[in-house]
Motif scaffolding. Sequence first.
Motif, mmCIF file in Angstrom:
data_model
loop_
_atom_site.group_PDB
_atom_site.id
_atom_site.type_symbol
_atom_site.label_atom_id
_atom_site.label_comp_id
_atom_site.label_asym_id
_atom_site.label_seq_id
_atom_site.Cartn_x
_atom_site.Cartn_y
_atom_site.Cartn_z
ATOM 1 N N THR A 4 0.854 -1.182 0.000
ATOM 2 C CA THR A 4 0.000 0.000 0.000
ATOM 3 C C THR A 4 0.891 1.234 0.000
ATOM 4 O OG1 THR A 4 -1.590 -1.232 1.318
ATOM 5 C CG2 THR A 4 -1.847 1.159 1.258
ATOM 6 N N PRO A 5 0.579 2.220 -0.849
ATOM 7 C CA PRO A 5 1.412 3.425 -0.832
ATOM 8 C C PRO A 5 1.291 4.153 0.503
ATOM 9 C CG PRO A 5 -0.448 3.670 -2.360
ATOM 10 C CD PRO A 5 -0.492 2.269 -1.816
ATOM 11 N N ALA A 6 2.388 4.751 0.889
ATOM 12 C CA ALA A 6 2.393 5.500 2.154
ATOM 13 C C ALA A 6 1.473 6.711 2.021
ATOM 14 C CB ALA A 6 3.807 5.957 2.477
ATOM 15 N N PRO A 7 0.752 7.023 3.082
ATOM 16 C CA PRO A 7 -0.105 8.212 3.009
ATOM 17 C C PRO A 7 0.735 9.481 2.866
ATOM 18 C CG PRO A 7 -0.139 7.254 5.225
ATOM 19 C CD PRO A 7 0.689 6.355 4.360
ATOM 20 N N ALA A 8 0.167 10.462 2.218
ATOM 21 C CA ALA A 8 0.858 11.738 2.045
ATOM 22 C C ALA A 8 1.042 12.397 3.415
ATOM 23 C CB ALA A 8 0.055 12.647 1.129
ATOM 24 N N PRO A 9 2.165 13.065 3.622
ATOM 25 C CA PRO A 9 2.358 13.780 4.884
ATOM 26 C C PRO A 9 1.267 14.834 5.074
ATOM 27 C CG PRO A 9 4.400 13.711 3.623
ATOM 28 C CD PRO A 9 3.315 13.200 2.724
ATOM 29 N N LEU A 10 0.942 15.099 6.310
ATOM 30 C CA LEU A 10 -0.081 16.095 6.618
ATOM 31 C C LEU A 10 0.499 17.499 6.590
ATOM 32 C CD1 LEU A 10 -1.850 14.341 9.623
ATOM 33 C CD2 LEU A 10 -2.674 14.526 7.268
ATOM 34 N N HIS A 11 -0.272 18.418 6.075
ATOM 35 C CA HIS A 11 0.073 19.833 6.142
ATOM 36 C C HIS A 11 -0.297 20.294 7.545
ATOM 37 C CE1 HIS A 11 0.612 23.937 4.795
ATOM 38 N NE2 HIS A 11 -0.558 24.242 5.330
ATOM 39 N N TRP A 12 0.482 21.197 8.145
ATOM 40 C CA TRP A 12 0.199 21.647 9.504
ATOM 41 C C TRP A 12 0.594 23.111 9.663
ATOM 42 C CZ3 TRP A 12 4.234 23.581 12.295
ATOM 43 C CH2 TRP A 12 5.514 23.250 11.833
ATOM 44 N N LYS A 13 0.111 23.716 10.716
ATOM 45 C CA LYS A 13 0.550 25.034 11.157
ATOM 46 C C LYS A 13 0.552 25.001 12.669
ATOM 47 C CE LYS A 13 -4.118 26.852 10.755
ATOM 48 N NZ LYS A 13 -4.691 25.849 9.882
ATOM 49 N N LEU A 14 1.351 25.826 13.268
ATOM 50 C CA LEU A 14 1.369 25.940 14.715
ATOM 51 C C LEU A 14 0.470 27.111 15.085
ATOM 52 C CD1 LEU A 14 2.521 25.018 17.442
ATOM 53 C CD2 LEU A 14 4.400 26.622 17.069
ATOM 54 N N VAL A 15 -0.545 26.863 15.911
ATOM 55 C CA VAL A 15 -1.491 27.890 16.329
ATOM 56 C C VAL A 15 -1.120 28.335 17.737
ATOM 57 C CG1 VAL A 15 -3.918 28.439 16.750
ATOM 58 C CG2 VAL A 15 -3.289 26.865 14.895
ATOM 59 N N ILE A 16 -1.012 29.649 17.910
ATOM 60 C CA ILE A 16 -0.615 30.222 19.191
ATOM 61 C C ILE A 16 -1.710 31.163 19.666
ATOM 62 C CG2 ILE A 16 1.112 31.627 20.375
ATOM 63 C CD1 ILE A 16 3.121 30.643 18.187
ATOM 64 N N ASP A 17 -2.216 30.918 20.862
ATOM 65 C CA ASP A 17 -3.216 31.799 21.451
ATOM 66 C C ASP A 17 -2.562 33.125 21.808
ATOM 67 O OD1 ASP A 17 -5.001 29.717 21.249
ATOM 68 O OD2 ASP A 17 -4.967 29.222 23.378
ATOM 69 N N ALA A 18 -3.332 34.220 21.645
ATOM 70 C CA ALA A 18 -2.763 35.546 21.887
ATOM 71 C C ALA A 18 -3.840 36.522 22.328
ATOM 72 C CB ALA A 18 -2.105 36.066 20.610
ATOM 73 N N ALA A 19 -3.442 37.478 23.151
ATOM 74 C CA ALA A 19 -4.329 38.583 23.500
ATOM 75 C C ALA A 19 -4.377 39.577 22.347
ATOM 76 C CB ALA A 19 -3.840 39.272 24.774
ATOM 77 N N ASP A 20 -3.249 39.787 21.672
ATOM 78 C CA ASP A 20 -3.160 40.696 20.529
ATOM 79 C C ASP A 20 -2.455 39.968 19.391
ATOM 80 O OD1 ASP A 20 -2.657 42.666 18.643
ATOM 81 O OD2 ASP A 20 -2.042 44.158 20.119
ATOM 82 N N PRO A 21 -3.224 39.248 18.560
ATOM 83 C CA PRO A 21 -2.599 38.431 17.516
ATOM 84 C C PRO A 21 -1.750 39.236 16.535
ATOM 85 C CG PRO A 21 -5.003 38.386 17.316
ATOM 86 C CD PRO A 21 -4.684 39.136 18.551
ATOM 87 N N HIS A 22 -2.140 40.468 16.231
ATOM 88 C CA HIS A 22 -1.389 41.246 15.249
ATOM 89 C C HIS A 22 -0.038 41.697 15.800
ATOM 90 C CE1 HIS A 22 -5.550 41.160 13.969
ATOM 91 N NE2 HIS A 22 -5.034 41.098 12.759
#
Length: 155
Positions: free
Chosen positions: A3-21
């Motif tokens: 069976t072909p290996a599954p494609a790697p997952l795309h990800w991002k790191l999400v960081i909680d913030a009081a002032d995201p900008h």
Amino acid sequence: MTTPAPAPLHWKLVIDAADPHAQADFWAAALHYTPEDNSALVERLLSAGALTGEATVEFHGRAAFRDLIAVRHPDDPYDPETGTGLGRRLLFQRVPEPKAGKNRLHLDLHAGPERRADEVTRLQALGARVLREVKEPGGQWVLMADPEGNEFCVQ
């Protein structure tokens, strides 16, 4: 038959913030990343009535989501229709509660021993603070905190 290996997952790191900008500006400068420009998507959603004006802010002269902003590696691909990065990204999301306790996940910035002190000084000028310097048999690094108190290391 294998069976072909599954494609790697795309990800991002999400960081909680009081002032995201503000956090996006700090981390974009710290990592030499690019803040994402989602203005075309924001304008499209506003025009379609799928987003209200209260859900937006002006960020660097462009329409942006009020509660979300990401930074991406400048060499990584992105979707030109949405401005969303398709590679290495940090997404900052607004949360109402302040940070409490030690991070369970943190970034390590690899400056190398010859550049560590200069990077620490540069990051302090951006608003970070040194929590402590660590010297162990396994290595040396500086434990720092970003402007909202999230810990990270400079190795």
